[in-house]
Design a protein around this motif. Structure first.
Motif, PDB file in Angstrom:
ATOM      1  N   GLU A  21      47.544  19.218 -14.629  1.00 30.85           N
ATOM      2  CA  GLU A  21      47.656  18.048 -15.353  1.00 30.85           C
ATOM      3  C   GLU A  21      47.626  18.109 -16.688  1.00 30.85           C
ATOM      4  O   GLU A  21      48.405  17.581 -17.580  1.00 30.85           O
ATOM      5  N   ARG A  22      46.728  18.702 -17.158  1.00 29.47           N
ATOM      6  CA  ARG A  22      46.560  19.102 -18.756  1.00 29.47           C
ATOM      7  C   ARG A  22      47.703  19.806 -19.359  1.00 29.47           C
ATOM      8  O   ARG A  22      48.197  19.452 -20.406  1.00 29.47           O
ATOM      9  N   LEU A  23      48.125  20.716 -18.610  1.00 38.00           N
ATOM     10  CA  LEU A  23      49.256  21.615 -19.263  1.00 38.00           C
ATOM     11  C   LEU A  23      50.499  20.814 -19.296  1.00 38.00           C
ATOM     12  O   LEU A  23      51.315  20.955 -20.401  1.00 38.00           O
ATOM     13  N   THR A  24      50.777  19.917 -18.385  1.00 39.58           N
ATOM     14  CA  THR A  24      52.110  19.062 -18.167  1.00 39.58           C
ATOM     15  C   THR A  24      51.958  18.163 -19.362  1.00 39.58           C
ATOM     16  O   THR A  24      53.105  17.832 -20.270  1.00 39.58           O
ATOM     17  N   ALA A  25      50.839  17.484 -19.571  1.00 38.95           N
ATOM     18  CA  ALA A  25      50.640  16.399 -20.728  1.00 38.95           C
ATOM     19  C   ALA A  25      50.943  17.263 -21.858  1.00 38.95           C
ATOM     20  O   ALA A  25      51.628  16.930 -23.115  1.00 38.95           O
ATOM     21  N   ALA A  26      50.262  18.609 -22.412  1.00 39.22           N
ATOM     22  CA  ALA A  26      50.487  19.316 -23.559  1.00 39.22           C
ATOM     23  C   ALA A  26      51.714  19.783 -23.932  1.00 39.22           C
ATOM     24  O   ALA A  26      52.307  19.782 -24.763  1.00 39.22           O
ATOM     25  N   PHE A  27      52.565  20.268 -22.874  1.00 38.84           N
ATOM     26  CA  PHE A  27      53.825  20.809 -23.012  1.00 38.84           C
ATOM     27  C   PHE A  27      54.908  19.883 -22.553  1.00 38.84           C
ATOM     28  O   PHE A  27      56.177  20.329 -22.634  1.00 38.84           O
ATOM     29  N   GLY A  28      54.660  18.711 -22.034  1.00 35.72           N
ATOM     30  CA  GLY A  28      55.818  17.778 -21.823  1.00 35.72           C
ATOM     31  C   GLY A  28      56.758  18.038 -20.420  1.00 35.72           C
ATOM     32  O   GLY A  28      57.738  17.612 -20.600  1.00 35.72           O
TER      33      GLY A  28
END
Ligand code: AMP
Length: 193
Positions: A21-28
């Motif tokens: 979840e955090r990675l998709t938010a950070a990398f779009g």
């Protein structure tokens, strides 16, 4: 930065879901969890869900043909073409890894990085028992961990041989682990020319 196509690996209970979840938010990029796709199919009572439920409850693996078909279908959609993808729970076998490479290639993409969140077996077992999901009986947990060692751990070599593997220590707070992952991704993904 170009759209990122990444895989996240780790034993069940390694924190993959939280970090995804955090990675998709950070990398779009789009989060594609094959476990979530299957659980949604079970909840909706579709033919796929009916077939998958017994396998999932026993901690086994759904067949490669079914899984490769699901991933091919999702990766062909426009949102992923534009924003990239974070694959969570796929590939789990070397057949799935080969299929992923072929699917991305057909779509004109390639894999940028495979993040491996490393958490020891005793730590993940304790975490999963605490989590208490309905398919988390101790027997199913142990079966999944065995299958991971047998079928999924060898994939680490598959990614490593392609220069794509970024292993991070997954023991720590979610913030600490997230920072380690972001640095590992930046180090490993192809640098723009
Ligand atoms: P997960 O949420 O990734 O732990 O997936 C939950 C369950 O769905 C697994 O224990 C498998 O039964 C099934 N599953 C999810 N992804 C796959 C996959 N790539 N290949 C085979 N089975 C899968």
């Amino acid at each position: 930065m170009p759209a990122l196509h990444m895989v996240i690996l780790g034993r069940q209970g390694s924190g993959k879901g939280t970090q995804s979840e955090r990675l998709t938010a950070a990398f779009g990029c789009i989060h594609l969890s094959t476990g979530d796709v299957l659980r949604a199919a079970v909840a909706a009572g579709t033919e796929l869900g009916r077939q998958a439920k017994a396998v999932m409850d026993s901690g086994g693996l759904v067949g490669d043909d079914i899984m490769n078909g699901i991933v091919r279908d999702r990766l062909s959609r426009d949102d992923i073409a534009a924003g990239g993808v974070l694959l969570d729970g796929f590939p789990r076998t070397s057949d799935q890894a080969d299929a992923l490479e072929a699917i991305l290639d057909e779509l004109g993409h390639s894999l940028d990085v495979a993040v491996n969140i490393d958490v020891p077996i005793d730590v993940v077992t304790a975490r999963m028992v605490d989590r208490g999901r309905s398919d988390d009986t101790l027997e199913a947990i142990q079966r999944r961990l065995e299958l991971y060692e047998e079928q999924t751990a060898p994939l680490l070599d598959w990614f490593d041989a392609r220069g794509l593997l970024a292993t991070v220590d997954g023991v720590g707070t979610p913030d600490e682990v997230f920072e380690r992952i972001v640095s590992a991704v930046e180090r490993t993904r192809p640098q723009p020319a």
